[in-house]
Design a protein around this motif. Structure first.
Motif, PDB file in Angstrom:
ATOM      1  N   GLY A 241      60.391  46.930  42.464  1.00  0.00           N
ATOM      2  CA  GLY A 241      61.205  48.139  42.494  1.00  0.00           C
ATOM      3  C   GLY A 241      60.413  49.323  43.001  1.00  0.00           C
ATOM      4  N   PHE A 242      61.134  50.294  43.543  1.00  0.00           N
ATOM      5  CA  PHE A 242      60.548  51.501  44.093  1.00  0.00           C
ATOM      6  C   PHE A 242      61.233  52.714  43.460  1.00  0.00           C
ATOM      7  N   CYS A 243      60.445  53.705  43.060  1.00  0.00           N
ATOM      8  CA  CYS A 243      60.995  54.913  42.444  1.00  0.00           C
ATOM      9  C   CYS A 243      61.740  54.525  41.168  1.00  0.00           C
ATOM     10  N   MET A 244      63.008  54.863  41.032  1.00  0.00           N
ATOM     11  CA  MET A 244      63.735  54.490  39.820  1.00  0.00           C
ATOM     12  C   MET A 244      63.761  52.974  39.654  1.00  0.00           C
ATOM     13  N   GLY A 245      63.873  52.273  40.767  1.00  0.00           N
ATOM     14  CA  GLY A 245      63.844  50.819  40.709  1.00  0.00           C
ATOM     15  C   GLY A 245      62.527  50.303  40.166  1.00  0.00           C
ATOM     16  N   GLY A 246      61.432  51.044  40.429  1.00  0.00           N
ATOM     17  CA  GLY A 246      60.145  50.666  39.869  1.00  0.00           C
ATOM     18  C   GLY A 246      60.129  50.782  38.362  1.00  0.00           C
ATOM     19  N   GLY A 247      60.814  51.796  37.851  1.00  0.00           N
ATOM     20  CA  GLY A 247      60.945  51.947  36.406  1.00  0.00           C
ATOM     21  C   GLY A 247      61.682  50.772  35.793  1.00  0.00           C
ATOM     22  N   PHE A 248      62.744  50.327  36.463  1.00  0.00           N
ATOM     23  CA  PHE A 248      63.485  49.170  35.967  1.00  0.00           C
ATOM     24  C   PHE A 248      62.637  47.903  36.056  1.00  0.00           C
ATOM     25  N   ALA A 249      61.877  47.746  37.144  1.00  0.00           N
ATOM     26  CA  ALA A 249      61.028  46.562  37.287  1.00  0.00           C
ATOM     27  C   ALA A 249      60.041  46.466  36.130  1.00  0.00           C
ATOM     28  N   LEU A 250      59.532  47.609  35.699  1.00  0.00           N
ATOM     29  CA  LEU A 250      58.597  47.625  34.581  1.00  0.00           C
ATOM     30  C   LEU A 250      59.294  47.245  33.278  1.00  0.00           C
ATOM     31  N   LEU A 251      60.510  47.706  33.104  1.00  0.00           N
ATOM     32  CA  LEU A 251      61.242  47.448  31.868  1.00  0.00           C
ATOM     33  C   LEU A 251      61.686  45.991  31.725  1.00  0.00           C
ATOM     34  N   VAL A 252      61.942  45.315  32.854  1.00  0.00           N
ATOM     35  CA  VAL A 252      62.433  43.928  32.770  1.00  0.00           C
ATOM     36  C   VAL A 252      61.316  42.916  33.006  1.00  0.00           C
ATOM     37  N   ALA A 253      60.076  43.383  33.160  1.00  0.00           N
ATOM     38  CA  ALA A 253      58.971  42.472  33.447  1.00  0.00           C
ATOM     39  C   ALA A 253      58.757  41.447  32.333  1.00  0.00           C
ATOM     40  N   LYS A 254      59.264  41.725  31.153  1.00  0.00           N
ATOM     41  CA  LYS A 254      59.114  40.781  30.026  1.00  0.00           C
ATOM     42  C   LYS A 254      60.338  39.887  29.851  1.00  0.00           C
ATOM     43  N   ASP A 255      61.301  40.015  30.749  1.00  0.00           N
ATOM     44  CA  ASP A 255      62.580  39.311  30.573  1.00  0.00           C
ATOM     45  C   ASP A 255      62.688  38.054  31.424  1.00  0.00           C
ATOM     46  N   GLY A 256      61.655  37.236  31.418  1.00  0.00           N
ATOM     47  CA  GLY A 256      61.741  35.944  32.094  1.00  0.00           C
ATOM     48  C   GLY A 256      61.226  35.919  33.514  1.00  0.00           C
ATOM     49  N   PHE A 257      60.712  37.028  34.022  1.00  0.00           N
ATOM     50  CA  PHE A 257      60.150  37.035  35.373  1.00  0.00           C
ATOM     51  C   PHE A 257      58.712  36.509  35.343  1.00  0.00           C
ATOM     52  N   ASP A 258      58.246  36.028  36.484  1.00  0.00           N
ATOM     53  CA  ASP A 258      56.900  35.481  36.596  1.00  0.00           C
ATOM     54  C   ASP A 258      55.917  36.453  37.236  1.00  0.00           C
ATOM     55  N   ALA A 259      56.420  37.487  37.878  1.00  0.00           N
ATOM     56  CA  ALA A 259      55.560  38.499  38.495  1.00  0.00           C
ATOM     57  C   ALA A 259      56.398  39.750  38.721  1.00  0.00           C
ATOM     58  N   ALA A 260      55.760  40.913  38.608  1.00  0.00           N
ATOM     59  CA  ALA A 260      56.461  42.180  38.802  1.00  0.00           C
ATOM     60  C   ALA A 260      55.641  43.091  39.706  1.00  0.00           C
ATOM     61  N   SER A 261      56.350  43.807  40.572  1.00  0.00           N
ATOM     62  CA  SER A 261      55.725  44.809  41.427  1.00  0.00           C
ATOM     63  C   SER A 261      56.389  46.152  41.154  1.00  0.00           C
ATOM     64  N   VAL A 262      55.582  47.111  40.711  1.00  0.00           N
ATOM     65  CA  VAL A 262      56.083  48.427  40.313  1.00  0.00           C
ATOM     66  C   VAL A 262      55.495  49.475  41.264  1.00  0.00           C
ATOM     67  N   ASN A 263      56.354  50.173  41.974  1.00  0.00           N
ATOM     68  CA  ASN A 263      55.895  51.135  42.959  1.00  0.00           C
ATOM     69  C   ASN A 263      56.429  52.523  42.622  1.00  0.00           C
ATOM     70  N   TYR A 264      55.494  53.395  42.234  1.00  0.00           N
ATOM     71  CA  TYR A 264      55.777  54.755  41.747  1.00  0.00           C
ATOM     72  C   TYR A 264      56.992  54.784  40.832  1.00  0.00           C
ATOM     73  N   GLY A 265      56.948  53.869  39.846  1.00  0.00           N
ATOM     74  CA  GLY A 265      58.035  53.773  38.876  1.00  0.00           C
ATOM     75  C   GLY A 265      57.757  54.598  37.630  1.00  0.00           C
ATOM     76  N   GLN A 266      58.813  55.186  37.083  1.00  0.00           N
ATOM     77  CA  GLN A 266      58.719  55.966  35.846  1.00  0.00           C
ATOM     78  C   GLN A 266      58.252  55.079  34.699  1.00  0.00           C
ATOM     79  N   LEU A 267      57.334  55.587  33.876  1.00  0.00           N
ATOM     80  CA  LEU A 267      56.855  54.823  32.723  1.00  0.00           C
ATOM     81  C   LEU A 267      57.822  54.958  31.548  1.00  0.00           C
ATOM     82  N   PRO A 268      58.023  53.883  30.790  1.00  0.00           N
ATOM     83  CA  PRO A 268      58.888  53.957  29.604  1.00  0.00           C
ATOM     84  C   PRO A 268      58.305  54.919  28.576  1.00  0.00           C
TER      85      PRO A 268
END
Length: 209
Positions: A79-106
């Motif tokens: 995810g990028f920007c807001m999408g990066g924030g979502f990528a960080l939030l769902v990284a524990k939901d069954g994904f095998d790798a996550a890429s976070v690009n200037y994403g908002q921190l929880p």
């Protein structure tokens, strides 16, 4: 994968890039629920609360990818920007790798990250919207024992991986004031880091039953 609002063409180019690298890619539109203003507000609320249609859409996308006959069974999220924030939030939901690009921190960073898959993250040192985000994220991931590769590019700003300034004309002067602009020197390295991360964690078939 997910990106900022009003960035459909850029999101398609990001998806095309990953597809060209050999990945089955699905671009999820998190801003489809109503008009532009309504969908942006509802998506932001969803990210803050950790619930809502956006998370349902991402979970549905992961299931579709992992069960596709063209899939290895392993899935990544980017995810990028807001999408990066979502990528960080769902990284524990069954994904095998996550890429976070200037994403908002929880807000509850460690609680939100616990159990995450390996994370690669790219941030800009001159991103005035996310000061210190890279260091905070790396510290939290290290503290939880989660494999990570977090980098801050010192002279890059927010959205530095954009290949063009595609903001609405009314917002472009504000972007210039805030220093938001593409960085053609840092972007290739950031993309290489993402591709290396996905190659390491996604290219082998899943061993899950």
């Amino acid at each position: 994968m997910a990106d900022c609002p009003v960035s459909g063409n850029r999101m398609r180019r990001h998806a095309d890039r990953l597809s060209a690298a050999g990945y089955l890619t699905l671009a999820v539109d998190l801003y489809s629920d109503g008009g532009a203003r309504r969908c942006l507000v509802s998506t932001m609320r969803s990210m803050i609360s950790g619930t809502g249609k956006a998370f349902t859409d991402l979970a549905t996308a992961r299931t579709w990818l992992s069960t596709s006959e063209r899939s290895t069974g392993k899935t990544g999220v980017i995810g990028f920007c807001m999408g990066g924030g979502f990528a960080l939030l769902v990284a524990k939901d069954g994904f095998d790798a996550a890429s976070v690009n200037y994403g908002q921190l929880p807000r509850r960073l460690e609680e939100s990250l616990r159990g995450s898959c390996p994370v690669v993250a790219n941030y800009g040192g001159r991103d005035h919207t996310l000061p210190g985000a890279a260091a905070k994220l790396k510290s939290a991931l290290n503290g939880l024992g989660i494999e990570n590769d977090v980098k801050e590019f010192p002279v890059s700003s927010h959205a530095f991986m954009n290949d063009a300034d595609l903001a609405p004309k009314l917002l472009r002067p504000l972007n210039r004031i805030m220093g938001i602009k593409p960085d053609p020197e840092a972007s290739p390295e950031a993309w290489q880091r993402i591709e290396d991360h996905f190659r390491k964690h996604l290219n082998q078939p899943s061993t899950a039953p």
